[in-house]
Design an enzyme around this catalytic site. Structure first.
Site, mmCIF file in Angstrom:
data_model
loop_
_atom_site.group_PDB
_atom_site.id
_atom_site.type_symbol
_atom_site.label_atom_id
_atom_site.label_comp_id
_atom_site.label_asym_id
_atom_site.label_seq_id
_atom_site.Cartn_x
_atom_site.Cartn_y
_atom_site.Cartn_z
ATOM 1 C CB SER A 1 -0.958 -0.058 1.201
ATOM 2 O OG SER A 1 -2.037 0.817 1.048
ATOM 3 C CG HIS B 1 -5.533 -2.878 0.262
ATOM 4 N ND1 HIS B 1 -4.953 -2.397 -0.904
ATOM 5 C CD2 HIS B 1 -5.017 -2.126 1.258
ATOM 6 C CE1 HIS B 1 -4.134 -1.413 -0.608
ATOM 7 N NE2 HIS B 1 -4.146 -1.222 0.692
ATOM 8 C CG ASP C 1 -6.669 -3.745 -3.501
ATOM 9 O OD1 ASP C 1 -7.430 -2.959 -2.886
ATOM 10 O OD2 ASP C 1 -5.439 -3.755 -3.353
#
Length: 168
Positions: A15, A148, A120
């Site tokens: 991320s 995610h 995601d």
């Protein structure tokens, strides 16, 4: 890493940590051996802004998603911090092409593995495709059921992929 005495090392980033890894690899190509990123993006699009704003209010999240963060930070601090993150990441959309680090991607020269969960909800599939296109010699591994947090949900498969990539 320099202070710890490492001459060369590999980076793994998830991320926003993946964004940090992309920037570090672009700016320090002589230090980075290999890199793995997942759930990462190099720009913020209008579609991304819609996704971020849809999850801005953490009170609307499921308890399963919210609870771990609230346990660490407390409910009020987590809610305020998350809103501040949404406000902060949205600022990139005002830059040319929404760039966070788009212009740096061609400077990355280390072997790079991009892992992406096809489900995601935070990072649409055009982001890993962009990374693949702009990072020379990179490769993309898609996880059809991954979201995610694919490194947590599919830890065995994820760890095997990363170990195989870093070990060769």
């Amino acid at each position: 890493m320099k202070a710890l005495g490492f001459g060369k090392f590999s980076l793994l980033g998830w991320s926003d940590g993946g964004i940090t890894a992309l920037i570090a690899a672009a700016k320090n190509p002589h230090l980075i051996s290999k890199m793995v990123v997942w759930g990462s993006n190099a720009f913020v699009s209008q579609q991304d802004l819609k996704l971020y704003n849809a999850v801005r209010d953490v009170s609307k999240w499921s308890a399963r998603m919210r609870q771990p963060m609230e346990e660490v930070y407390g409910a009020q601090i987590f809610a305020k911090t998350w809103e501040a993150w949404v406000d902060g990441i949205a600022q990139f959309a005002k830059r040319p092409e929404g760039s966070i680090c788009l212009e740096l991607l061609p400077l990355i020269s280390c072997p790079t593995l991009i892992i992406h969960g096809e489900k995601d909800p935070m990072v649409p599939s055009f982001h890993p495709q962009c990374l693949l296109k702009h990072i020379k010699g990179s490769r993309l591994h898609l996880m059809p059921e991954g979201k995610h947090n694919l490194h947590l949900r599919y830890a065995d498969e994820f760890n095997r992929l990363v170990e195989d990539f870093l070990g060769h």
